[in-house]
Design a protein around this motif. Structure first.
Motif, short mmCIF file in Angstrom:
data_model
loop_
_atom_site.label_atom_id
_atom_site.label_comp_id
_atom_site.label_asym_id
_atom_site.label_seq_id
_atom_site.Cartn_x
_atom_site.Cartn_y
_atom_site.Cartn_z
N SER A 1 42.36 16.48 -22.10
CA SER A 1 40.97 16.78 -21.75
C SER A 1 41.01 17.77 -20.61
N ILE A 2 40.14 18.75 -20.66
CA ILE A 2 40.13 19.77 -19.62
C ILE A 2 39.01 19.50 -18.62
N LYS A 3 39.36 19.56 -17.35
CA LYS A 3 38.36 19.47 -16.27
C LYS A 3 38.25 20.88 -15.68
N LEU A 4 37.01 21.38 -15.63
CA LEU A 4 36.80 22.73 -15.10
C LEU A 4 36.05 22.68 -13.78
N ILE A 5 36.59 23.35 -12.79
CA ILE A 5 35.87 23.49 -11.53
C ILE A 5 35.76 24.99 -11.23
N THR A 6 34.54 25.43 -10.95
CA THR A 6 34.36 26.84 -10.63
C THR A 6 33.86 27.00 -9.20
N GLU B 1 34.66 17.20 -15.16
CA GLU B 1 35.31 16.48 -16.25
C GLU B 1 34.48 16.45 -17.52
N TYR B 2 33.24 16.94 -17.42
CA TYR B 2 32.35 16.84 -18.56
C TYR B 2 32.25 18.17 -19.30
N SER C 1 41.85 22.01 -8.52
CA SER C 1 40.43 21.87 -8.89
C SER C 1 39.63 21.25 -7.76
#
Lengths: 357, 314
Positions: free
Chosen positions: A158-163, A143-144, A198
């Motif tokens: 707001s975009i939350k990125l999970i890789t 989330e950051y 995610s």
């Protein structure tokens, strides 16, 4: 002549080479009460005769070539060389123009894992006893991401990125930590029922990594269920691994269970074996320089550091001296309910450390 | 207990198992919808979420059908039901339509996923207004907005701004702001410092469960959902407990306290006080308690005890 030069050569070499067995650690005292609690830690380590040499560095942000904010090259070189650092609290100047120093450090050393062991401290009363858990927080994404947009007037996203990579890395760290510290289980904390893709990805990587650690019990739990259960019975938890925001919340919740940020240790693990241990409380400007600060959080972080470095005897000795001082309640700083000065509290721990030999 | 409290409430029982409506969309039965639209007030027990039924969670369907935008959970310590805390008396008010629960997710490239969190001015204003109205109507001294606007500057920033704007219209109520992590850190050390807390969806999900834990868990926690057009549905938030269903072992406290919340919402303060007091005193006196409360009594015995106390109050 030849003999004198040889002797001189040996003398000169020994000035610059660390004493045998000594390891050099980068020390960032920080602001406010930072310098005095750092001094306390150094004194205690000396009393314990821990083979640690401190290299003090300042990390105030400067503008590097290209106009980008960086930490001073000296500090970076020191950390890259030593790999291990201990850091006091840094103030976040509001109008300085540069980003938070903690953020800068995180990006500079790719500090991807934030680790907080939370153990109840006998003698420091909270509504809980027997808390003994560890939160491991993914600290680079989630989330950051900082990516936000106004879609239309009055609608923001707001975009939350999970890789896959970051999830795998943090899961691997969590299981390795559990293995190296004889922890029985790892619990992945998530909201994959709501954020299917995610958190689902995060969970899948945890499950995959778990396959390689058959001796460690792996469980999964929704974040809200963790919180519901945590405040009713924290003893059911062991190692907890989670994405960024959940880690932010849970690590502070757990710190609260054992008494707050003044007694909670913290470590940040980065790329290339870099690890920075730090107290996570503030700079306490109101008591800075008055010999009133409580060095426990920084000391326990330094103990965590010793454990990370494999120096288990020293870490046990110092930790025990600290815990016994608090348990016996004769010499306590103000925040722990006592009337002693920082230097008195420190001296008491030093004495106990010496008495253990 | 209501039969004996002589509360002026008539119950209209409805089933809400999802059915397929015209156009193939899952809906709640029209009968149930008409009943809610007419009555405006509902009381709901736990619904099972069937795994392979093909339809979405019933709770989600209800939420969308009635635009249940505010989830309200008053958390008050129950004397006699021991937890590490005494004197908890706070209310979590959670925005329940948007935020992190937009359900919008994408795979950007292989191994990289994004989830979208949506915050709108309207929903933020609505929940803030509800929180301040609730505080005013329930004589609460302060409202605290819970956020992470230091990290999510735009989205949580928008939420915070709307809270601040609404606060201006309620000068008698103290308005404060606190980071979610700081709230959690402080909540477990001293929950008495908190009063009404208002926040976006995910934070509300977490905090409302955390606070339920402080007073003893979902078995004793009431909950209310406020919707558009003055619809309000009060509900227990524990599960269906299939293992004890039909065995007269269940604890009705959560549903009862939700019904008490309902009475308060309807302005029936005397009845709500009477029933709540009877319930709390029963638990406090520890003579007749269900298993989960540490006793050996049946649900019917626990219920009869509360009924007796209610009758004795007249």
């Amino acid at each position: 002549m030849v003999v004198i030069i040889s002797v001189a050569g040996i003398l000169i070499k020994s000035w610059f080479r660390p004493r045998r067995g000594m390891q050099t650690v980068t020390l960032i005292p920080g602001d406010g009460i930072g310098p005095e609690i750092s001094t306390a830690v150094m004194k205690i380590f000396e009393a314990a005769k821990a083979p640690i040499q401190w290299e003090e560095k300042n990390v105030t942000a400067i503008k590097g070539p290209g106009g980008k904010w960086i930490i001073p090259p000296e500090a970076k070189e020191s950390m890259d060389k030593n790999k291990i650092g201990l850091k006091g609290p840094l103030k976040t100047p509001i109008a300085a123009g540069h980003p938070s120093m903690n953020l800068l450090l995180r990006k500079t050393f790719d500090l991807y894992a934030n680790v907080r062991p939370c153990m109840s401290i006998e003698g420091y009363k909270t509504p809980y006893t027997d808390v003994d858990l560890v939160t491991i927080r993914e600290n680079t994404e989630g989330e950051y991401s900082g990516i936000e947009h106004t879609i239309v007037d009055g609608v923001v996203q707001s975009i939350k990125l999970i890789t896959e990579d970051a999830s795998r890395k943090i899961a691997e760290y969590a299981f390795e930590y559990a293995k190296n510290n004889q922890r029985a289980s790892v619990t992945a904390v998530h909201k994959a029922n709501i954020m299917r893709m995610s958190d689902g990805l995060f969970l899948r990587k945890c499950r995959q990594v778990a396959e390689n650690y058959r001796d460690i019990k792996f469980t999964e739990m929704y974040l809200d269920t963790v919180c519901l259960n945590m405040v009713q019975d924290p003893t059911q938890f062991d190692v907890l691994v989670m994405p960024n925001l959940y880690g932010d919340i849970l690590s502070d919740l757990c710190a609260g269970l054992i008494g707050g940020l003044g007694v909670t240790p913290s470590g940040n693990i980065g790329a290339n074996n870099v690890a920075i241990f730090e107290s996570v409380h503030g700079t306490a400007p109101d008591i800075a320089g008055l010999d009133l600060a409580n060095p426990t959080a920084l000391l326990l972080s330094a103990v965590m550091m010793l454990r990370h470095m494999g120096m288990h005897d020293y870490s046990k000795k110092i930790e025990t001296a600290c815990f016994n001082t608090i348990r016996d309640k004769k010499v306590l700083t103000g925040d722990l309910g006592g009337k002693s000065k920082c230097s008195e509290f420190t001296a008491e721990i030093c004495q106990r450390v010496r008495d253990m030999d």
